[in-house]
Design a protein around this motif. Structure first.
Motif, short mmCIF file in Angstrom:
data_model
loop_
_atom_site.label_atom_id
_atom_site.label_comp_id
_atom_site.label_asym_id
_atom_site.label_seq_id
_atom_site.Cartn_x
_atom_site.Cartn_y
_atom_site.Cartn_z
N UNK A 247 38.42 25.42 97.68
CA UNK A 247 38.77 24.02 97.48
C UNK A 247 38.85 23.32 98.83
N UNK A 248 38.57 22.03 98.80
CA UNK A 248 38.58 21.21 100.01
C UNK A 248 39.78 20.27 99.99
N UNK A 249 40.28 19.95 101.17
CA UNK A 249 41.42 19.04 101.27
C UNK A 249 41.48 18.45 102.67
N UNK A 250 42.23 17.37 102.79
CA UNK A 250 42.50 16.77 104.09
C UNK A 250 43.85 17.27 104.59
N UNK A 251 43.85 17.86 105.75
CA UNK A 251 45.07 18.38 106.35
C UNK A 251 45.82 17.24 107.02
N UNK A 252 46.87 16.77 106.38
CA UNK A 252 47.66 15.66 106.90
C UNK A 252 49.01 16.12 107.44
N UNK A 253 49.15 17.42 107.67
CA UNK A 253 50.39 17.94 108.25
C UNK A 253 50.45 17.59 109.73
N UNK A 254 51.66 17.54 110.28
CA UNK A 254 51.83 17.16 111.68
C UNK A 254 51.19 18.14 112.64
N UNK A 255 51.31 19.43 112.34
CA UNK A 255 50.76 20.43 113.26
C UNK A 255 49.30 20.79 112.97
N UNK A 256 48.73 20.19 111.93
CA UNK A 256 47.33 20.43 111.58
C UNK A 256 47.02 21.92 111.38
N UNK A 257 47.92 22.61 110.72
CA UNK A 257 47.74 24.06 110.52
C UNK A 257 47.79 24.45 109.04
N UNK A 258 47.58 23.50 108.16
CA UNK A 258 47.56 23.82 106.73
C UNK A 258 46.33 24.70 106.43
N UNK A 259 46.54 25.79 105.71
CA UNK A 259 45.46 26.74 105.44
C UNK A 259 45.09 26.81 103.96
N UNK A 260 46.04 26.44 103.11
CA UNK A 260 45.82 26.66 101.68
C UNK A 260 45.74 25.33 100.93
N UNK A 261 44.98 25.35 99.83
CA UNK A 261 44.98 24.16 98.97
C UNK A 261 46.37 23.96 98.39
#
Length: 206
Positions: free
Chosen positions: A171-185
């Motif tokens: 799955x695809x997503x936009x990583x909008x977390x502050x640290x830009x380290x989101x790995x999972x949908x």
């Protein structure tokens, strides 16, 4: 074709309409992917959940599809093919591969088709994009999706495009977390499943 009495079958957490549409198939990399758009009604239901279609519009589309099942089937097939074209483009962006020319050409064609049905309108102090004739065309859902895809590709947000790190997801997503380290949908599904699998392998190896 009767109106479906179904609960949500879609996860709209991609951060962009086009990504949510691409994510209408689960377990894409596996031998048994799960198709969410199993019929034309589901395609319309995706439009309803995505707030592209109001309830009264979905009713008219269900009736129109019931009156022309062959046209509805073709519309669904075209939607699925367009979804795969978008996945080919976005996955190439994520993986830093060359963008498939055929997929990009299909997006361009869809944008040209969408432009014929769109109008820029002014409401109060704001401008908005209005789609005309959406109940007259069973493929009208693809117009705003194509525009959303193009807007994302042309925006700075494309730098935040990610693919779920689970081997059987994609799955695809936009990583909008502050640290830009989101790995999972979704950490509750793919994240926990992968962690549990790794834990099992560590225990088994002892």
């Amino acid at each position: 074709m009767s109106k479906p009495a179904i609960k949500s079958h879609f996860d709209l957490s991609g951060g962009n309409l086009a990504l949510d549409f691409v994510n209408t198939v689960s377990n894409r990399p596996t031998a048994e992917p799960i198709e969410r758009l199993i019929n034309y009604n589901r395609l319309v239901f995706f439009g309803l959940e995505s707030k592209l279609y109001p309830h009264d519009m979905t009713d008219r589309l269900y009736i129109k599809a019931g009156q022309a099942p062959g046209v509805a089937k073709t519309a669904l097939q075209r939607a699925i093919q367009f979804r795969e074209d978008l996945f080919a483009i976005f996955s190439a962006v994520v993986e830093h591969r060359a963008i498939p020319g055929n997929a990009l050409a299909q997006l361009t064609f869809m944008l040209q088709e969408a432009a014929a049905h769109g109008r820029l309108v002014h409401n109060g102090r704001r401008f908005a994009w209005k789609w005309l004739g959406m109940t007259d065309d069973l493929e009208s859902l693809l117009w705003p999706i194509a525009r959303a895809a193009a807007d994302l590709l042309l925006s700075d947000e494309i730098q935040h495009l990610r693919m779920c790190a689970s081997d059987d997801c994609a799955w695809l997503f936009l990583d909008k977390t502050k640290n830009q380290r989101r790995r999972w949908c979704d950490m509750k599904t793919c994240g926990n499943r992968v962690k549990a699998r790794r834990h099992y392998q560590r225990v088994k190896a002892k």
